[in-house]
Design an enzyme around this catalytic site. Structure first.
Site, short mmCIF file in Angstrom:
data_model
loop_
_atom_site.label_atom_id
_atom_site.label_comp_id
_atom_site.label_asym_id
_atom_site.label_seq_id
_atom_site.Cartn_x
_atom_site.Cartn_y
_atom_site.Cartn_z
N CYS A 8 -60.02 4.86 -5.31
CA CYS A 8 -61.18 5.01 -6.18
C CYS A 8 -60.75 5.10 -7.64
O CYS A 8 -59.60 5.38 -7.95
CB CYS A 8 -61.94 6.28 -5.83
SG CYS A 8 -62.45 6.39 -4.11
N ARG A 54 -66.15 4.00 -6.02
CA ARG A 54 -65.69 4.48 -4.72
C ARG A 54 -65.16 3.38 -3.82
O ARG A 54 -65.80 2.35 -3.61
CB ARG A 54 -66.85 5.19 -4.01
CG ARG A 54 -66.46 5.74 -2.67
CD ARG A 54 -67.55 6.57 -2.05
NE ARG A 54 -67.09 7.14 -0.80
CZ ARG A 54 -67.85 7.34 0.25
NH1 ARG A 54 -69.13 7.03 0.21
NH2 ARG A 54 -67.35 7.85 1.34
N LEU A 55 -63.99 3.65 -3.27
CA LEU A 55 -63.44 2.89 -2.17
C LEU A 55 -63.53 3.82 -0.96
O LEU A 55 -62.82 4.80 -0.88
CB LEU A 55 -61.99 2.49 -2.44
CG LEU A 55 -61.29 1.75 -1.32
CD1 LEU A 55 -61.97 0.41 -1.05
CD2 LEU A 55 -59.82 1.54 -1.66
N ILE A 57 -62.89 5.38 2.40
CA ILE A 57 -61.79 5.35 3.36
C ILE A 57 -61.96 6.42 4.43
O ILE A 57 -61.98 6.11 5.62
CB ILE A 57 -60.42 5.52 2.65
CG1 ILE A 57 -60.18 4.34 1.72
CG2 ILE A 57 -59.29 5.65 3.66
CD1 ILE A 57 -58.96 4.46 0.86
N ASN A 80 -60.24 11.26 -7.16
CA ASN A 80 -59.55 10.01 -6.84
C ASN A 80 -58.22 10.38 -6.20
O ASN A 80 -57.46 11.13 -6.78
CB ASN A 80 -59.33 9.21 -8.11
CG ASN A 80 -58.48 8.00 -7.88
OD1 ASN A 80 -58.36 7.51 -6.76
ND2 ASN A 80 -57.85 7.51 -8.92
N GLY A 81 -57.95 9.89 -5.03
CA GLY A 81 -56.67 10.17 -4.39
C GLY A 81 -56.87 10.56 -2.94
O GLY A 81 -57.83 10.15 -2.30
N GLU A 82 -55.95 11.38 -2.48
CA GLU A 82 -56.03 11.83 -1.10
C GLU A 82 -55.49 13.25 -0.99
O GLU A 82 -54.44 13.57 -1.53
CB GLU A 82 -55.22 10.91 -0.18
CG GLU A 82 -55.38 11.24 1.28
CD GLU A 82 -54.68 10.24 2.19
OE1 GLU A 82 -54.68 10.50 3.41
OE2 GLU A 82 -54.15 9.24 1.72
N ASP A 102 -62.63 14.54 2.07
CA ASP A 102 -61.72 15.47 1.41
C ASP A 102 -62.27 15.90 0.06
O ASP A 102 -62.02 17.02 -0.40
CB ASP A 102 -60.30 14.91 1.29
CG ASP A 102 -60.20 13.55 0.60
OD1 ASP A 102 -61.23 12.92 0.33
OD2 ASP A 102 -59.06 13.13 0.35
#
Length: 181
Positions: A8, A54-55, A57, A80-82, A102
């Site tokens: 994202c 937004r991507l 996932i 943005n990230g994980e 998340d």
């Protein structure tokens, strides 16, 4: 090209330049549309504007779109990230998220613990949080990669989490971050 190399994109502005908000912010957000083709969202009030491309996932539902607002309406988050340990944090802090995202776990923990929650997050990310409850009219920005984290609070700022090159017309307004291009 596989979508797995992308994540994202977030952008934000805190300050009092209404003309920039109207003309430049939409262009800045559009620059990173390729980072998140699934949804684009914007939150704004008189001081803060946050944007997110937004991507999808982890949670593919529309409930996980961003900017994500807290149930009390005093927090707005772009992430943005994980966050690798979000499921264990849900259990440890007995959270009841309404999504499988998340991002919502980050929002709930920041709402519950304040900035001390940042030390609990195992992952790589950039986030911006409108801090209306903690510090009215202010913005928190944090980025973490390879166990290096930096945080900015409350200063007038603009950021764009995106790509190595920024058009010169935006250069005076954007803090580029090279954490996950």
């Amino acid at each position: 090209v596989s979508q797995s190399r992308y994540m994202c994109g977030i952008a934000g502005y805190w300050g009092n330049q209404p003309e920039w908000r109207k003309t430049q912010f939409p262009s800045a957000l559009a620059l990173q549309k390729h980072r998140g083709p699934d949804n684009t969202g914007i939150f704004q009030n008189e001081h803060v504007i946050l944007g997110h491309n937004r991507l999808s996932i982890i949670d593919l539902s529309s409930e996980a779109h961003q900017p994500m607002l807290s149930s009390c309406g005093r927090f707005a988050l772009v992430f943005n990230g994980e966050l690798f340990n979000y499921t264990s944090l849900v259990k440890e802090f007995q959270l009841s998220p309404g999504t499988h995202s998340d991002t919502e776990v980050v929002l709930l923990l920041l709402q519950k613990l304040g900035t001390s929650a940042l030390r609990l997050f195992n992952g790589f990310f950039a986030l911006a949080l409108r801090l209306e409850l903690i510090n009215p009219g202010k913005l928190l920005f944090t980025a973490k990669q390879y166990n290096q984290m930096f945080t900015l609070h409350g200063a007038i700022m603009t950021f764009l989490f995106i790509i190595p090159s920024i058009p010169a017309s935006l250069g005076n307004f954007i803090l580029p971050l090279q954490l996950g291009a």
